[in-house]
Design an enzyme around this catalytic site. Structure first.
Site, short mmCIF file in Angstrom:
data_model
loop_
_atom_site.label_atom_id
_atom_site.label_comp_id
_atom_site.label_asym_id
_atom_site.label_seq_id
_atom_site.Cartn_x
_atom_site.Cartn_y
_atom_site.Cartn_z
N TYR A 291 -21.15 7.72 12.09
CA TYR A 291 -21.08 6.58 13.25
C TYR A 291 -22.14 6.67 14.13
O TYR A 291 -22.74 5.61 14.42
CB TYR A 291 -19.65 6.82 13.90
CG TYR A 291 -19.28 5.81 14.99
CD1 TYR A 291 -18.84 4.49 14.71
CD2 TYR A 291 -19.56 6.26 16.28
CE1 TYR A 291 -18.29 3.65 15.60
CE2 TYR A 291 -19.42 5.24 17.34
CZ TYR A 291 -18.70 4.07 16.82
OH TYR A 291 -18.56 3.08 17.97
N SER B 136 -4.91 -5.43 20.57
CA SER B 136 -5.56 -4.31 21.52
C SER B 136 -7.19 -4.35 21.39
O SER B 136 -7.59 -3.20 21.89
CB SER B 136 -4.80 -3.11 21.44
OG SER B 136 -5.17 -2.55 20.17
N GLY C 101 -12.74 -7.18 20.75
CA GLY C 101 -13.00 -8.41 20.39
C GLY C 101 -12.20 -9.64 20.99
O GLY C 101 -12.82 -10.62 21.48
#
Length: 330
Positions: free
Chosen positions: A192, A11, A14
């Site tokens: 992040y 899923s 990439g």
């Protein structure tokens, strides 16, 4: 040759990107880089099942480990003479948590849609030091990629054909989450966001320094993609309950791409563009309309070029320390 650096799962963005690149040009040599050898081999098998004539190879690398990055750079220099594209898509978001209090407050201040599309103010993470003594998110999401690019300069710069770096950034890349005095984000809870803003800064400086050598850098945002990273934010059953609502939100929030195929739109669009005509100061966003049409939208990066240059110098200083430590691998 196209090097795609990404976590590969069924899923994942990439895998979708690799398939879409081969849809565009089946003649490319696609090299997929992943820290898990079994997953990269399984990904290669999945791709070859759909494109049996494709040239697909693999390399093993953990971008969160400087030793691993230096080893794979040496291997790639031996295997390739030139890299046309390098997709820098690997990343982590450890222990993501939603600040429901902030989200609830946003519902009553008219900021809910903005918060839901950027995660601004509602997403936090906990970070830790890795084996190299670096903050793990900074090392994995940016510094490992930066070292790899620097180590592959002979394959990227000064060749007859231009080379392209395409970094996966985020709409969550916020200037307010980044600090030059704490660029690894050791003292905050938005590692992040900080790492993705640092990515934007790095791309801007690389263009200024490397365009004349034939290396061009771009940043993209895949939008909100339902992937393993996303599913870790909330329990899976909650996501299943929310999915109908999210499909409806897409009529108002075009960055709700939702599927990896849609999320790769900007990555693939850039694959088809002439780099010298691109704007180094914009981010390319994958978008999907409420009726499911994919397109790319450009937005100016909120970057101060003086800050970008200062940050780049800090990266060079950190690189020097790293190469001294691993001089036997350089």
């Amino acid at each position: 040759s196209v090097l795609c650096l990404a976590p590969f799962r069924c899923s994942s963005l990439g895998l979708a990107l690799c398939r879409r690149l081969l849809e565009e040009d089946g003649r490319i040599h696609l090299c997929i880089a992943c820290r898990d050898t079994l997953k990269s081999q399984a990904t290669r098998d999945l791709i070859l099942a759909d494109y049996p004539d494709a040239q697909v190879s693999t390399v093993e690398v953990d971008v969160g480990s400087l030793a691993s990055v230096l080893r794979v750079a040496r291997e790639l220099r031996c295997r390739f003479q030139h890299l046309d594209f390098v997709y820098l898509n690997a990343g982590i978001m450890p222990n993501p948590q939603v600040n429901f209090k902030a989200l609830w407050h946003g519902l009553f201040t008219g900021k809910a849609l903005h918060m839901l599309t950027t995660a601004e103010g509602i997403m936090t993470q906990t970070d830790r030091l890795n084996g190299d003594g670096l903050q793990e998110v900074f090392a994995t999401n940016l510094f490992g990629h930066f070292i790899l690019v620097r180590q592959l300069e002979s394959l990227l710069c000064g060749n007859e054909k231009p080379s392209r770096l395409i970094w996966t950034s985020s709409s969550n890349a916020r200037k307010a989450a980044f600090s030059l005095s704490d660029y690894q984000h050791a003292n905050g809870q938005e590692s992040y966001s900080s790492s993705k803003y640092a990515t934007d800064l790095t791309s801007v400086v690389l263009n200024r320094k490397c365009n004349k050598q034939g290396l061009y850098s771009s940043v993209v945002c895949p939008g909100l993609v339902m992937s393993n990273m996303t599913y870790r934010i909330l329990p899976v059953f909650i996501w299943k309950l929310l999915m109908p609502v999210m499909w409806l939100i897409r009529f108002f929030a075009k960055t709700y791409t939702l599927t990896p195929y849609n999320g790769a739109e900007a990555h693939v669009w850039l694959f088809k563009q002439k780099p010298e005509y691109l704007d180094a100061l914009v981010k390319y966003h994958s978008c999907t309309s409420g009726l499911g049409k994919n397109y790319v939208e450009t937005r100016k990066i909120d970057v101060d070029e003086e800050t970008a240059e200062k940050f780049y110098q800090k990266l060079l200083e950190l690189e020097k320390q790293a190469l001294e430590r691993y001089s036997d691998l350089d």
